[in-house]
Design a protein around this motif. Structure first.
Motif, PDB file in Angstrom:
ATOM      1  N   PRO A 112      -9.230 -20.940  45.034  1.00 38.35           N
ATOM      2  CA  PRO A 112      -8.841 -22.282  44.607  1.00 38.35           C
ATOM      3  C   PRO A 112      -9.001 -22.148  42.792  1.00 38.35           C
ATOM      4  CG  PRO A 112     -10.989 -22.875  45.282  1.00 38.35           C
ATOM      5  CD  PRO A 112     -10.703 -21.357  45.598  1.00 38.35           C
ATOM      6  N   THR A 113      -8.384 -23.057  42.228  1.00 34.57           N
ATOM      7  CA  THR A 113      -8.480 -23.219  40.682  1.00 34.57           C
ATOM      8  C   THR A 113      -9.062 -24.658  40.419  1.00 34.57           C
ATOM      9  OG1 THR A 113      -6.433 -21.778  40.632  1.00 34.57           O
ATOM     10  CG2 THR A 113      -7.261 -23.142  38.469  1.00 34.57           C
ATOM     11  N   PRO A 114     -10.223 -24.932  40.388  1.00 33.80           N
ATOM     12  CA  PRO A 114     -10.966 -25.887  40.214  1.00 33.80           C
ATOM     13  C   PRO A 114     -10.786 -26.399  38.871  1.00 33.80           C
ATOM     14  CG  PRO A 114     -12.798 -24.415  40.231  1.00 33.80           C
ATOM     15  CD  PRO A 114     -11.242 -23.679  40.649  1.00 33.80           C
ATOM     16  N   HIS A 115     -10.542 -27.726  38.422  1.00 33.37           N
ATOM     17  CA  HIS A 115     -10.545 -28.505  37.129  1.00 33.37           C
ATOM     18  C   HIS A 115     -11.630 -29.110  36.900  1.00 33.37           C
ATOM     19  CE1 HIS A 115      -6.008 -27.332  37.403  1.00 33.37           C
ATOM     20  NE2 HIS A 115      -6.135 -27.702  38.798  1.00 33.37           N
ATOM     21  N   HIS A 116     -12.404 -28.578  35.797  1.00 31.50           N
ATOM     22  CA  HIS A 116     -13.421 -29.227  35.343  1.00 31.50           C
ATOM     23  C   HIS A 116     -13.285 -30.283  34.205  1.00 31.50           C
ATOM     24  CE1 HIS A 116     -16.036 -26.514  37.902  1.00 31.50           C
ATOM     25  NE2 HIS A 116     -14.989 -25.537  37.529  1.00 31.50           N
ATOM     26  N   ASP A 117     -14.231 -31.157  34.178  1.00 32.10           N
ATOM     27  CA  ASP A 117     -14.309 -32.122  33.202  1.00 32.10           C
ATOM     28  C   ASP A 117     -15.734 -32.699  33.052  1.00 32.10           C
ATOM     29  OD1 ASP A 117     -14.406 -34.382  34.915  1.00 32.10           O
ATOM     30  OD2 ASP A 117     -12.197 -34.803  34.394  1.00 32.10           O
ATOM     31  N   ASP A 118     -16.118 -33.957  32.144  1.00 30.05           N
ATOM     32  CA  ASP A 118     -17.130 -34.399  32.079  1.00 30.05           C
ATOM     33  C   ASP A 118     -17.792 -35.023  33.241  1.00 30.05           C
ATOM     34  OD1 ASP A 118     -17.373 -33.834  29.631  1.00 30.05           O
ATOM     35  OD2 ASP A 118     -16.471 -35.620  28.702  1.00 30.05           O
ATOM     36  N   ARG A 119     -16.832 -35.389  34.311  1.00 26.39           N
ATOM     37  CA  ARG A 119     -17.040 -35.934  35.564  1.00 26.39           C
ATOM     38  C   ARG A 119     -17.676 -34.985  36.507  1.00 26.39           C
ATOM     39  NH1 ARG A 119     -11.429 -38.378  36.781  1.00 26.39           N
ATOM     40  NH2 ARG A 119     -10.825 -36.399  35.929  1.00 26.39           N
ATOM     41  N   GLY A 120     -17.286 -33.642  36.456  1.00 24.84           N
ATOM     42  CA  GLY A 120     -17.488 -32.475  37.306  1.00 24.84           C
ATOM     43  C   GLY A 120     -16.217 -31.839  37.296  1.00 24.84           C
ATOM     44  N   PHE A 121     -15.853 -31.720  38.761  1.00 25.79           N
ATOM     45  CA  PHE A 121     -14.795 -30.964  38.868  1.00 25.79           C
ATOM     46  C   PHE A 121     -13.706 -31.695  40.093  1.00 25.79           C
ATOM     47  CE2 PHE A 121     -17.265 -29.017  42.221  1.00 25.79           C
ATOM     48  CZ  PHE A 121     -16.420 -28.905  43.370  1.00 25.79           C
ATOM     49  N   PHE A 122     -12.455 -31.190  40.152  1.00 24.23           N
ATOM     50  CA  PHE A 122     -11.712 -31.388  41.347  1.00 24.23           C
ATOM     51  C   PHE A 122     -10.908 -30.173  41.710  1.00 24.23           C
ATOM     52  CE2 PHE A 122      -7.195 -32.299  42.692  1.00 24.23           C
ATOM     53  CZ  PHE A 122      -7.508 -33.305  43.757  1.00 24.23           C
TER      54      PHE A 122
END
Length: 195
Positions: A16-26
């Motif tokens: 998969p291609t996770p999308h990371h940001d300050d919250r964590g990932f999706f």
């Protein structure tokens, strides 16, 4: 999501291609369109299961006789070494194993077609493994092969700290090979995944 063919025929790794940001990932954990592009029938999955294992626990090597069972396996928490053994009579890779690390960082999924033995060892304090399965469980079709069988030569990364009595007493690989020879080499008689 990318699908990668591995060294045992029919085995796929979905990345998969996770999308990371300050919250964590999706991340997307399953995409039926990608599965269909690679010849899978995603709507045929009928059951989702999850196991939790502590570090050093080994589950396997398990398979199913009859029509077999396909699985989509991922590690949702921690890390495991996931091991497959080709038990499909007539397969050019019959008896060969394949090991793949599954973890909650790379988030890859392993598709295992019918006819392979499956097992894993937990590498972290706790590991949760999720299975998406295409058949309901029939205990009469279960087979198990010794995780430490010298004919398979599987190298487990940690000492085995916990294992079920069933797996400890499992038959050697040669017994399954004899059983497969007596039932014939039809695909619907080959063992497949079940853990």
């Amino acid at each position: 999501m990318q699908a990668i063919e591995l060294s045992l025929p029919g085995v796929l790794l979905f990345r998969p291609t996770p999308h990371h940001d300050d919250r964590g990932f999706f991340t997307r954990t399953f995409d039926s369109a990608v599965a269909e592009e690679h010849g899978l029938a995603p709507r045929s999955f009928v059951q989702d299961s999850q196991s939790r294992s502590r570090r050093g626990t080994l589950r396997g090597m398990h398979g199913r006789l009859g029509r077999g069972e396909a699985k989509l396996v991922r590690c949702a928490r921690g890390a495991v070494l996931d091991v497959l053994v080709d038990a499909r009579p007539g397969s050019p890779t019959f008896g060969r194993s394949l090991a793949v690390r599954l973890d909650d960082v790379d988030l890859v999924h392993l598709f295992v077609p019918p006819g392979l033995l499956h097992g894993f060892q937990a590498l972290t304090d706790w590991a949760d493994v999720c299975y998406r399965i295409d058949r309901e469980h029939d205990p009469a079709e279960d087979v198990a092969v010794r995780y430490d069988d010298p004919d398979l030569g599987i190298e487990w990364p940690l000492p085995v700290s916990v294992i079920s009595e069933r797996d400890r007493r499992a038959d050697p690989w040669v017994s399954l090979v004899r059983r497969l020879r007596t039932t014939g080499s039809r695909t619907d008689r080959a063992p497949s995944l079940h853990s």
